[in-house]
Design an enzyme around this catalytic site. Structure first.
Site, mmCIF file in Angstrom:
data_model
loop_
_atom_site.group_PDB
_atom_site.id
_atom_site.type_symbol
_atom_site.label_atom_id
_atom_site.label_comp_id
_atom_site.label_asym_id
_atom_site.label_seq_id
_atom_site.Cartn_x
_atom_site.Cartn_y
_atom_site.Cartn_z
ATOM 1 N N ASN A 99 17.054 -44.781 5.603
ATOM 2 C CA ASN A 99 15.869 -45.603 4.904
ATOM 3 C C ASN A 99 15.689 -46.882 5.351
ATOM 4 O O ASN A 99 16.609 -47.553 5.800
ATOM 5 C CB ASN A 99 16.352 -45.788 3.099
ATOM 6 C CG ASN A 99 16.560 -44.200 2.698
ATOM 7 O OD1 ASN A 99 15.909 -43.264 3.092
ATOM 8 N ND2 ASN A 99 17.114 -44.379 1.568
ATOM 9 N N ASP A 101 14.352 -49.299 3.360
ATOM 10 C CA ASP A 101 13.888 -50.147 2.293
ATOM 11 C C ASP A 101 14.888 -51.208 1.602
ATOM 12 O O ASP A 101 14.720 -51.840 0.828
ATOM 13 C CB ASP A 101 13.674 -49.149 0.908
ATOM 14 C CG ASP A 101 14.967 -48.238 0.672
ATOM 15 O OD1 ASP A 101 14.927 -47.210 0.119
ATOM 16 O OD2 ASP A 101 16.206 -48.807 0.882
ATOM 17 N N HIS A 116 17.395 -46.376 11.058
ATOM 18 C CA HIS A 116 15.573 -46.478 11.404
ATOM 19 C C HIS A 116 15.134 -47.691 11.133
ATOM 20 O O HIS A 116 13.897 -48.022 10.997
ATOM 21 C CB HIS A 116 15.006 -45.502 10.590
ATOM 22 C CG HIS A 116 15.432 -44.005 10.807
ATOM 23 N ND1 HIS A 116 15.232 -42.974 10.088
ATOM 24 C CD2 HIS A 116 16.295 -43.538 11.748
ATOM 25 C CE1 HIS A 116 15.651 -41.951 10.574
ATOM 26 N NE2 HIS A 116 16.479 -42.249 11.792
ATOM 27 N N CYS A 148 6.264 -63.343 24.336
ATOM 28 C CA CYS A 148 5.618 -62.465 25.357
ATOM 29 C C CYS A 148 4.151 -62.505 25.246
ATOM 30 O O CYS A 148 3.421 -61.715 26.151
ATOM 31 C CB CYS A 148 6.166 -61.193 26.007
ATOM 32 S SG CYS A 148 6.135 -60.107 24.676
ATOM 33 N N GLY A 185 20.819 -37.204 -0.474
ATOM 34 C CA GLY A 185 19.330 -37.450 -0.633
ATOM 35 C C GLY A 185 18.460 -37.487 0.667
ATOM 36 O O GLY A 185 17.635 -38.085 1.016
ATOM 37 N N SER A 187 16.912 -34.480 3.623
ATOM 38 C CA SER A 187 16.597 -33.151 4.128
ATOM 39 C C SER A 187 17.623 -32.560 5.368
ATOM 40 O O SER A 187 17.475 -31.627 5.806
ATOM 41 C CB SER A 187 15.266 -33.019 4.533
ATOM 42 O OG SER A 187 14.838 -34.006 5.383
ATOM 43 N N PRO A 212 18.971 -32.232 -4.991
ATOM 44 C CA PRO A 212 18.414 -31.307 -5.925
ATOM 45 C C PRO A 212 18.090 -29.904 -5.288
ATOM 46 O O PRO A 212 17.967 -28.742 -5.847
ATOM 47 C CB PRO A 212 17.346 -32.078 -6.518
ATOM 48 C CG PRO A 212 17.304 -33.289 -6.414
ATOM 49 C CD PRO A 212 18.250 -33.448 -5.203
HETATM 50 N N1 APR Z 1 18.749 -37.319 -5.532
HETATM 51 C C1 APR Z 1 19.206 -36.687 -4.349
HETATM 52 N N2 APR Z 1 18.281 -36.304 -3.402
HETATM 53 C C2 APR Z 1 16.924 -36.105 -3.804
HETATM 54 C C3 APR Z 1 16.413 -36.755 -5.007
HETATM 55 C C4 APR Z 1 17.508 -37.559 -5.734
HETATM 56 N N3 APR Z 1 16.901 -37.916 -6.966
HETATM 57 N N4 APR Z 1 14.941 -36.505 -4.946
HETATM 58 C C5 APR Z 1 14.556 -35.988 -3.783
HETATM 59 N N5 APR Z 1 15.728 -35.677 -3.145
HETATM 60 C C6 APR Z 1 15.892 -34.950 -1.873
HETATM 61 C C7 APR Z 1 14.945 -34.036 -1.398
HETATM 62 O O1 APR Z 1 15.277 -32.615 -2.022
HETATM 63 C C8 APR Z 1 14.842 -34.094 0.130
HETATM 64 O O2 APR Z 1 15.835 -33.038 0.655
HETATM 65 O O3 APR Z 1 15.908 -36.038 -0.853
HETATM 66 C C9 APR Z 1 15.369 -35.411 0.444
HETATM 67 C C10 APR Z 1 14.544 -36.295 1.040
HETATM 68 O O4 APR Z 1 14.073 -35.848 2.355
HETATM 69 P P1 APR Z 1 13.018 -36.373 3.289
HETATM 70 O O5 APR Z 1 11.781 -36.528 2.365
HETATM 71 O O6 APR Z 1 12.797 -35.400 4.303
HETATM 72 O O7 APR Z 1 13.535 -37.717 3.529
HETATM 73 P P2 APR Z 1 14.707 -38.065 4.916
HETATM 74 O O8 APR Z 1 15.748 -36.912 4.704
HETATM 75 O O9 APR Z 1 15.179 -39.280 4.543
HETATM 76 O O10 APR Z 1 13.993 -38.132 6.278
HETATM 77 C C11 APR Z 1 14.598 -38.515 7.277
HETATM 78 O O11 APR Z 1 12.528 -38.634 8.546
HETATM 79 O O12 APR Z 1 10.157 -39.086 8.617
HETATM 80 C C12 APR Z 1 11.530 -39.632 9.055
HETATM 81 O O13 APR Z 1 12.241 -41.709 9.520
HETATM 82 C C13 APR Z 1 11.890 -40.836 8.325
HETATM 83 O O14 APR Z 1 14.048 -41.497 7.851
HETATM 84 C C14 APR Z 1 13.180 -40.678 7.556
HETATM 85 C C15 APR Z 1 13.803 -39.416 8.279
#
Ligand code: APR
Length: 246
Positions: A99, A101, A116, A148, A185, A187, A212
């Site tokens: 993240n 953020d 990232h 630059c 949290g 994917s 979840p």
């Molecule tokens: N608690 C835990 N997990 C959660 C929650 C929650 N309350 N809400 C959603 N999720 C899960 C979703 O089920 C999903 O599997 O969080 C995951 C978010 O996955 P992505 O949206 O793919 O985000 P992320 O895994 O951070 O993506 C990785 O991809 O696009 C690039 O640079 C970007 O850092 C990002 C990277």
């Protein structure tokens, strides 16, 4: 299952946590691939790449300014605070986040590796020179680098770009040493971050997943909780506190 995990944590020395957009979902920050995901509205290639920035810097800065404004309003949630406290039960503890953020630091996590980058930082798109944090970006008059002359861009890692020097090496090093590795949290689809839990498991770590939804990691995890991080992590901390010591 949570009780057993709490006992396992109390016997562990080094803990590592990999987080993704899901840990910030309960703060109101949209995930990338979930139903309300950020990417739902745009294709990544349109915005989060150097090619997109060079072709249309205005729209890329409009998107990042929108995300900065949105993120500027959000606060860490109970999951971030629980992860900050979880470090008290380990001799060595690192939060590795995808993240941008800044919410883990805001919640008090002492050691955070930002794989990232960080959406609030700006840098030169040519020489990577970091600019002062308070630099406002007007998408119609994008500032240029004082060193630059390159266009200023967000200090985040775009698709196809290398991760920050040293950060990913350090993330692999702590993952190889981890006794317990938490994937929270995410994917677990985007590499090299998604390799970290696999490397940890291959080096003997206990793998814990909190999400979840199922992910490609689920079948390899020793503990896989179909739960929201903002609910499950405080429950785990409560258990650890009740068991005393740390
Ligand atoms: N608690 C835990 N997990 C959660 C929650 C929650 N309350 N809400 C959603 N999720 C899960 C979703 O089920 C999903 O599997 O969080 C995951 C978010 O996955 P992505 O949206 O793919 O985000 P992320 O895994 O951070 O993506 C990785 O991809 O696009 C690039 O640079 C970007 O850092 C990002 C990277």
């Amino acid at each position: 299952m949570l009780e057993k995990l709490a006992d396992r944590i109390r016997r562990a020395r080094e803990g590592v946590v990999l987080t993704g957009a899901g840990i910030s979902a309960e703060s109101g920050v949209p995930t990338f691939r979930g139903k309300e995901g950020l990417w739902g509205k745009f294709k990544p290639e349109e915005l989060a790449t150097m090619e997109a920035f060079m072709a249309n810097p205005k729209i890329v800065w409009e998107w990042y300014n929108w995300r900065r404004e949105l993120m500027g309003k959000v606060k860490p949630n109970s999951g971030h605070y629980a992860l900050a406290e979880l470090g008290e039960w380990f001799e060595q503890y690192t939060v590795v986040t995808q993240n941008v953020d800044g919410l883990h630091r805001a919640a008090g996590s002492p050691r955070v590796l930002e794989l990232h980058g960080n959406i609030y930082r700006n840098k030169c798109s040519e020489c990577n020179h970091l600019t002062p944090d308070d630099l406002e970006i007007d998408p119609t008059h994008i500032p240029t680098c004082t060193r630059c002359g390159g266009k200023i861009r967000p200090d985040v890692v775009w698709f196809g770009e290398l991760l920050p020097e040293g950060t990913i090496e350090e993330a692999f090093a702590v993952s190889e040493r981890a006794d317990i590795f938490f994937s929270v949290g995410t994917s677990a689809l985007v590499h090299p971050a998604a390799s970290l839990p696999v490397i940890a498991r291959q080096h003997g770590a206990v793998l814990v997943e909190i999400n979840p939804e199922e992910t490609p990691l689920t079948e390899f995890a020793d503990y896989s909780f179909r739960a929201r991080s903002g609910e499950l992590l405080p429950e785990l901390i409560g258990l650890l506190r009740r068991k005393g010591g740390c």
